[in-house]
Design a protein around this motif. Structure first.
Motif, PDB file in Angstrom:
ATOM      1  N   LEU A 105       6.295  14.072  12.435  1.00 32.97           N
ATOM      2  CA  LEU A 105       4.872  14.393  12.342  1.00 32.97           C
ATOM      3  C   LEU A 105       4.377  13.926  10.982  1.00 32.97           C
ATOM      4  O   LEU A 105       4.967  14.264   9.951  1.00 32.97           O
ATOM      5  N   ASN A 106       3.286  13.130  10.985  1.00 32.56           N
ATOM      6  CA  ASN A 106       2.750  12.569   9.744  1.00 32.56           C
ATOM      7  C   ASN A 106       1.332  13.057   9.493  1.00 32.56           C
ATOM      8  O   ASN A 106       0.550  13.229  10.425  1.00 32.56           O
ATOM      9  N   LEU A 107       1.012  13.272   8.213  1.00 32.26           N
ATOM     10  CA  LEU A 107      -0.338  13.592   7.750  1.00 32.26           C
ATOM     11  C   LEU A 107      -0.682  12.623   6.633  1.00 32.26           C
ATOM     12  O   LEU A 107       0.025  12.544   5.625  1.00 32.26           O
ATOM     13  N   HIS A 108      -1.785  11.886   6.813  1.00 34.66           N
ATOM     14  CA  HIS A 108      -2.190  10.876   5.830  1.00 34.66           C
ATOM     15  C   HIS A 108      -3.441  11.340   5.101  1.00 34.66           C
ATOM     16  O   HIS A 108      -4.447  11.704   5.724  1.00 34.66           O
ATOM     17  N   ILE A 109      -3.379  11.333   3.762  1.00 35.00           N
ATOM     18  CA  ILE A 109      -4.520  11.690   2.918  1.00 35.00           C
ATOM     19  C   ILE A 109      -4.672  10.580   1.878  1.00 35.00           C
ATOM     20  O   ILE A 109      -3.737  10.296   1.120  1.00 35.00           O
ATOM     21  N   VAL A 132       7.640  13.131   1.346  1.00 35.39           N
ATOM     22  CA  VAL A 132       6.380  12.669   0.753  1.00 35.39           C
ATOM     23  C   VAL A 132       6.524  11.187   0.429  1.00 35.39           C
ATOM     24  O   VAL A 132       7.535  10.746  -0.134  1.00 35.39           O
ATOM     25  N   ASP A 133       5.486  10.433   0.802  1.00 34.69           N
ATOM     26  CA  ASP A 133       5.395   9.012   0.469  1.00 34.69           C
ATOM     27  C   ASP A 133       4.141   8.799  -0.357  1.00 34.69           C
ATOM     28  O   ASP A 133       3.048   9.215   0.037  1.00 34.69           O
ATOM     29  N   ILE A 134       4.289   8.173  -1.529  1.00 31.61           N
ATOM     30  CA  ILE A 134       3.166   7.922  -2.430  1.00 31.61           C
ATOM     31  C   ILE A 134       2.881   6.431  -2.430  1.00 31.61           C
ATOM     32  O   ILE A 134       3.771   5.622  -2.693  1.00 31.61           O
ATOM     33  N   ASN A 135       1.623   6.104  -2.108  1.00 34.73           N
ATOM     34  CA  ASN A 135       1.158   4.708  -2.103  1.00 34.73           C
ATOM     35  C   ASN A 135       1.999   3.808  -1.199  1.00 34.73           C
ATOM     36  O   ASN A 135       2.211   2.629  -1.488  1.00 34.73           O
ATOM     37  N   ARG A 136       2.485   4.371  -0.117  1.00 32.21           N
ATOM     38  CA  ARG A 136       3.206   3.612   0.909  1.00 32.21           C
ATOM     39  C   ARG A 136       4.379   2.817   0.339  1.00 32.21           C
ATOM     40  O   ARG A 136       4.656   1.696   0.760  1.00 32.21           O
ATOM     41  N   LYS A 137       5.080   3.401  -0.604  1.00 33.33           N
ATOM     42  CA  LYS A 137       6.195   2.682  -1.218  1.00 33.33           C
ATOM     43  C   LYS A 137       7.538   3.159  -0.693  1.00 33.33           C
ATOM     44  O   LYS A 137       8.342   2.380  -0.195  1.00 33.33           O
ATOM     45  N   SER A 138       7.830   4.416  -0.808  1.00 34.10           N
ATOM     46  CA  SER A 138       9.101   4.947  -0.337  1.00 34.10           C
ATOM     47  C   SER A 138       8.906   6.421  -0.003  1.00 34.10           C
ATOM     48  O   SER A 138       8.136   7.118  -0.661  1.00 34.10           O
ATOM     49  N   SER A 195       5.231   1.316 -14.365  1.00 35.74           N
ATOM     50  CA  SER A 195       4.060   1.760 -13.612  1.00 35.74           C
ATOM     51  C   SER A 195       4.130   3.249 -13.358  1.00 35.74           C
ATOM     52  O   SER A 195       5.193   3.837 -13.227  1.00 35.74           O
ATOM     53  N   ASP A 196       2.967   3.870 -13.244  1.00 31.80           N
ATOM     54  CA  ASP A 196       2.914   5.289 -12.939  1.00 31.80           C
ATOM     55  C   ASP A 196       3.334   5.591 -11.514  1.00 31.80           C
ATOM     56  O   ASP A 196       3.555   6.733 -11.156  1.00 31.80           O
ATOM     57  N   ASP A 197       3.422   4.571 -10.690  1.00 33.05           N
ATOM     58  CA  ASP A 197       3.773   4.795  -9.299  1.00 33.05           C
ATOM     59  C   ASP A 197       5.276   4.870  -9.084  1.00 33.05           C
ATOM     60  O   ASP A 197       5.740   4.960  -7.959  1.00 33.05           O
ATOM     61  N   ASP A 198       6.051   4.830 -10.162  1.00 32.47           N
ATOM     62  CA  ASP A 198       7.504   4.902 -10.024  1.00 32.47           C
ATOM     63  C   ASP A 198       7.881   6.331  -9.679  1.00 32.47           C
ATOM     64  O   ASP A 198       8.009   7.197 -10.532  1.00 32.47           O
ATOM     65  N   THR A 199       8.048   6.590  -8.408  1.00 33.68           N
ATOM     66  CA  THR A 199       8.304   7.948  -7.944  1.00 33.68           C
ATOM     67  C   THR A 199       9.709   8.414  -8.266  1.00 33.68           C
ATOM     68  O   THR A 199       9.996   9.592  -8.134  1.00 33.68           O
ATOM     69  N   SER A 200      10.617   7.523  -8.677  1.00 36.57           N
ATOM     70  CA  SER A 200      11.963   7.942  -9.005  1.00 36.57           C
ATOM     71  C   SER A 200      12.043   8.589 -10.376  1.00 36.57           C
ATOM     72  O   SER A 200      13.080   9.113 -10.754  1.00 36.57           O
ATOM     73  N   ALA A 247      -3.414   9.627  -5.692  1.00 42.21           N
ATOM     74  CA  ALA A 247      -2.789   8.485  -5.037  1.00 42.21           C
ATOM     75  C   ALA A 247      -2.865   8.711  -3.532  1.00 42.21           C
ATOM     76  O   ALA A 247      -3.281   9.772  -3.060  1.00 42.21           O
ATOM     77  N   THR A 248      -2.487   7.704  -2.783  1.00 42.08           N
ATOM     78  CA  THR A 248      -2.441   7.818  -1.322  1.00 42.08           C
ATOM     79  C   THR A 248      -1.139   8.500  -0.930  1.00 42.08           C
ATOM     80  O   THR A 248      -0.052   8.033  -1.285  1.00 42.08           O
ATOM     81  N   PHE A 249      -1.260   9.601  -0.198  1.00 38.76           N
ATOM     82  CA  PHE A 249      -0.097  10.393   0.176  1.00 38.76           C
ATOM     83  C   PHE A 249       0.069  10.386   1.693  1.00 38.76           C
ATOM     84  O   PHE A 249      -0.910  10.455   2.442  1.00 38.76           O
ATOM     85  N   THR A 250       1.308  10.304   2.123  1.00 36.53           N
ATOM     86  CA  THR A 250       1.679  10.520   3.518  1.00 36.53           C
ATOM     87  C   THR A 250       2.748  11.604   3.537  1.00 36.53           C
ATOM     88  O   THR A 250       3.847  11.412   2.998  1.00 36.53           O
ATOM     89  N   PHE A 251       2.403  12.725   4.132  1.00 40.56           N
ATOM     90  CA  PHE A 251       3.336  13.840   4.241  1.00 40.56           C
ATOM     91  C   PHE A 251       3.993  13.792   5.616  1.00 40.56           C
ATOM     92  O   PHE A 251       3.309  13.607   6.638  1.00 40.56           O
ATOM     93  N   THR A 252       5.295  13.964   5.649  1.00 44.57           N
ATOM     94  CA  THR A 252       6.054  13.807   6.886  1.00 44.57           C
ATOM     95  C   THR A 252       6.924  15.033   7.110  1.00 44.57           C
ATOM     96  O   THR A 252       7.610  15.507   6.185  1.00 44.57           O
TER      97      THR A 252
END
Length: 852
Positions: free
Chosen positions: A312-316, A354-360, A569-574, A384-389
């Motif tokens: 189940l996915n939620l996109h914001i 959680v996926d941030i900016n469609r990266k991982s 980059s600030d998008d480095d979620t690791s 940022a663009t979030f996809t919660f799964t």
């Protein structure tokens, strides 16, 4: 060799492509089946009569065989093979060729022409669903379906033996909606005979259709949505709000919509959510819905296998704070909260990712087994663009039969605050421009709250920070903890690495500036159940940098510096930044890697609470027996932190306490250790404790920390030296005073003076003693004579010519003195020049007869 295969029978309740020969997807065959049937064909040919087998077989023509696909292999590919038709003996079948990928499918109205493996248009009178599936067998409920109304079996009296009597109610539910503009919809349950009708209701004891149910209101829309006269819910226009049961209304003056999403009614799947099913080992659930709406909750679907991942996915697209706090620089931008429960009889697992900016996509939390109804909150820190799964798996063991189909997860509500494309269920107060009342909302400057009386922006008092959740009223400014101060924009509280404490009328000043850089601790080693060695690596940023969290933990990277990380980059979620963070380090020799691996980086503390000498703050308690007792009389200083991220076991989030202890034998940066009772740094997984021993943790030196030593007086001069008290329990602060040189008198001089004065005093005393003794003798003689004279007058005797003793007379009379004064009294009398006469009683002892 003759290549044969058998077409398996179609399973009941399974979907199949419609419109044969137009087929969007062909049946697949495994290599094992092909090999088995090839072996069977060889055995059959060998068993035939030899004369018959010696005759050559005619070459195969296109009408003698057809093409089919094998089952997909692990790489997602398959082969096209030629299968001879039944009762056909021929030779020279086409060789197998690589087929289309398993994910390939023709569009609707097309079929896959197997000879050339291209999509062709269906002929007239035929159709194809493409990748769709048509269900036309209902002997049992197909996988992925669920009952809305159960089958009713009602028996009234004895059953009729006639086959055409209606002894059971075959019915369906029909929801009839009566719609009107801006009014709630009505729903009604009605019963109808299943078509075609195969029973009679006019016979005796036959069951009749039940009457239709009463009309009732349809379930309301979710907050922020409204019903505009159709059968679906629509979001409220910008600037308006609704609780889901009423029409949308404009927010009053001085307020703004509180944007977000609140899904608590699950009649249809929301537009920004989607569901799917995935299995690594097979494609049974491809195209199925992984989750199903069920009124007041959404639940996991049936899937194709027990080890399917039901997704189940939620996109914001983003998060932003309200208008009034747009200028604030707080770290929290929004929150995602969901309420769920799991009902499992096996080893089911629910993953939240959680996926941030469609990266991982990264796993944030997981729950295994049956869990009671509970809430979980995930905090959003950046826009940022979030996809919660949400992914649910009943078991990780692949099985042919369905054993755990009744295991499920239910999500009752999902709430996201401050969503960019959100809707409003309510309005919140906002700051107004100063021109006139009722003007549009304006953003307050950083660190300003909205004053209730005027709805104007006003700055928070010193050493307070502005709450991100409530900016209305002075109570929105929250006081900082002990030993901390607020930033200029009142966004957070922090420690400036200076601490002051009063102890027994003595002021202790601490300066932890040299420890403000990140301190590290490698704890371990530990071993997994399979023997893999790993370490727990902790980074601690004691003070940070005016509220900025300087401790960094990363995944898959073990050697990095702060400078290198800042450039990324600030998008480095690791990468995670915090006051205290933890990583799991797997050394290179454990798994044969070229370098050590860093993984499972988590935040242990992202909010500073305060610094104090007390052992308890905000329900965080440091027990006395947790660390060894200090040898110093100085109190330990404690830094307290917390993490706003909650977990399954830590419903209130994690917390951390760092005990700073003065140890002059540990120069900077000192040594960090964990409690011996809790070698992992925590005993419950929620509260972490650290002991940081360093000379830099000692207070600043004051005048109470040294003493003076006076030297000998030499040649009229004396030196005074200043030395530190031992052991020295201070650092920096004031310096020792310079040695002092002062004039003095030597001991020989005063000794001579003293000897001279003593000798003079002795001589004077001797002289005085002799003088007064001699004078006293004279006085005694005169006194004795006076007494004798007085006695002679009383007896009327003639006066004596002299006091001499006549020749021949014995001195028979004795003079007896009484009440003699001591020499000291006599000296005192003379010194005071007493004029009184002192008389002595003298008794004369005479030899005369008493009768004379």
């Amino acid at each position: 060799m003759l290549l044969l295969a058998q077409r398996p029978a179609r399973g009941k309740g399974r979907g199949r492509p419609a419109g044969a020969p137009c087929r969007g997807r062909s049946q697949s065959w495994s290599p094992a089946w092909i090999c088995c049937w090839a072996l069977a064909g060889c055995q059959a040919a060998w068993a035939r009569d030899l004369p018959s087998s010696s005759r050559p077989l005619p070459p195969c023509q296109e009408k003698d065989y057809h093409f089919e696909y094998t089952e997909c292999d692990s790489s997602g590919s398959r082969w096209r093979v030629a299968i001879p038709n039944s009762a056909v003996d021929c030779s020279g079948l086409p060789d197998p060729v690589r087929g289309k990928e398993c994910t390939f499918s023709c569009a609707s109205g097309e079929y896959l022409e197997m000879k050339n493996q291209v999509c062709s248009k269906c002929g007239e009178g035929t159709y194809s669903l493409g990748s769709g599936i048509k269900f036309d067998e209902w002997d049992e409920l197909p996988a992925g379906f669920s009952n809305v109304a159960t089958f009713m079996d009602t028996v009234v009296g004895p059953s009729d033996s006639r086959p055409d009597g209606c002894t059971k109610i075959h019915h369906v539910l029909a929801h009839i909606r009566k719609l009107s503009n801006f009014l709630p919809s009505d729903t009604q349950i009605m019963y109808k005979w299943i078509e075609p009708k195969i029973c009679r209701e006019d016979l005796i004891d036959a069951i009749r259709l039940p009457p239709s149910g009463e009309k009732r209101d349809c379930p309301p829309c979710n907050p922020g949505f409204f019903n505009n006269g159709s059968s679906s819910c629509h979001p409220c226009p910008p600037g308006m709000f609704s609780d889901g049961t009423k029409e949308c209304r404009l927010c009053p003056a001085g307020t703004e919509p509180a944007l977000g999403f609140e899904y608590k009614w699950w009649n249809v799947l929301p537009g920004n959510m989607k569901t799917s099913c995935f299995n690594v080992g097979n494609s049974k659930c491809d195209g199925m819905n992984g989750w199903e709406v069920a009124g007041d909750h959404i639940q996991s679907g049936a899937g194709g296998s027990d080890n399917d991942y039901l997704i189940l996915n939620l996109h914001i697209p983003g998060f932003k704070p309200p208008t009034s706090v747009t200028g604030a620089t707080g770290s929290e931008l929004g929150r995602l909260t969901f309420v769920f429960e799991t009902l499992c009889s096996a080893d089911c697992v629910l993953y939240f990712m959680v996926d941030i900016n469609r990266k991982s996509t990264n796993v944030v939390e997981s729950w295994g087994g049956t869990k009671e109804k509970q809430a979980y909150t995930h905090i959003i820190f950046k826009n940022a663009t979030f996809t919660f799964t949400w992914a649910f798996q009943r078991t990780n063991q692949g099985q042919d039969n369905r054993r755990f189909i009744n295991d499920m997860v239910k999500i009752y509500s999902i709430t996201a605050t401050n969503a960019v494309d959100g809707v409003a269920s309510s309005c919140r107060a906002c700051a107004l421009g100063s021109e006139q009342s009722g003007s549009s909302c304006v953003p307050c400057p950083p660190g300003h709250y909205i004053e209730k009386e005027t709805n104007q922006c006003k700055e928070c008092p010193p050493d307070t920070y502005l709450s991100i959740h409530q900016v209305y009223g002075k109570e929105a400014c929250i006081p900082c903890g002990p030993g901390s101060k607020s930033t200029q924009d009142h966004s957070v509280c922090y420690s400036d690495c200076f601490f002051y404490h009063e102890k027994e009328n003595q002021s202790l000043h601490y300066d932890f500036s040299n420890l403000s850089s990140v301190g590290s601790l490698m704890n371990g080693p530990s071993f997994t159940s399979k023997g893999t060695k790993y370490y727990h690596f902790f980074n601690i940023s004691l003070c940070g940098h005016e509220g900025k969290k300087m401790a960094l933990c990363t995944n898959n990277i073990t050697d990095f510096t702060v400078k290198e990380m800042v450039g990324k980059s600030d998008d480095d979620t690791s990468l995670v930044g915090a006051f205290v963070c933890q990583s799991t380090i797997i050394p290179s020799e454990s798994k044969g890697f070229r370098a050590a691996l860093s993984s499972q980086s988590i935040i242990l503390a992202d909010t500073f609470l305060g610094v104090t000498v007390e052992t308890t703050l905000h329900n965080i308690n440091i027990k006395e027996d947790m660390f060894p007792v200090t040898q110093s009389q100085l109190p330990d200083v404690h830094f307290f932190y917390k993490s706003s991220t909650t977990t399954t076991s830590c419903v209130n989030g994690r917390s951390t306490a760092v005990k700073m202890r003065c140890n002059p034998n540990r120069p900077a940066p000192g040594v960090i250790s964990v409690p011996s009772k809790c070698p992992a740094g925590t005993c419950d997984g929620c509260t972490f404790y650290f002991l940081w021993e360093s000379a830099e943790a000692c207070p600043l030196c004051t005048e109470h920390d040294f003493h003076e030593i006076e030297g000998a007086c030499k040649r009229g001069f004396q030196e005074t030296l200043y030395v530190w008290n031992e052991p020295k329990w201070c650092i920096k602060g004031i310096s020792l005073p310079e040695k002092k040189l002062s004039t003095c008198e030597t001991v020989d001089f005063w000794l001579k003076v003293g000897a001279g004065v003593g000798a003079f005093t002795a001589v004077l005393l001797v002289a005085l003693t002799c003088y007064f003794w001699k004078k006293n003798q004279k006085l005694e003689y005169k006194y004795s004579k006076l007494v004798m004279t007085a006695n002679s007058k009383e007896c009327e005797l003639p006066a004596a010519d002299s006091c001499a003793i006549m020749e021949g007379e014995d001195n028979e009379e004795e003079v007896v003195y009484s009440n003699k004064q001591s020499l000291l009294r006599k000296l005192k009398s003379l010194a005071t020049k007493e004029k009184e006469d002192h008389f002595e009683s003298v008794q004369l002892k005479s030899s005369r007869s008493p009768n004379i």
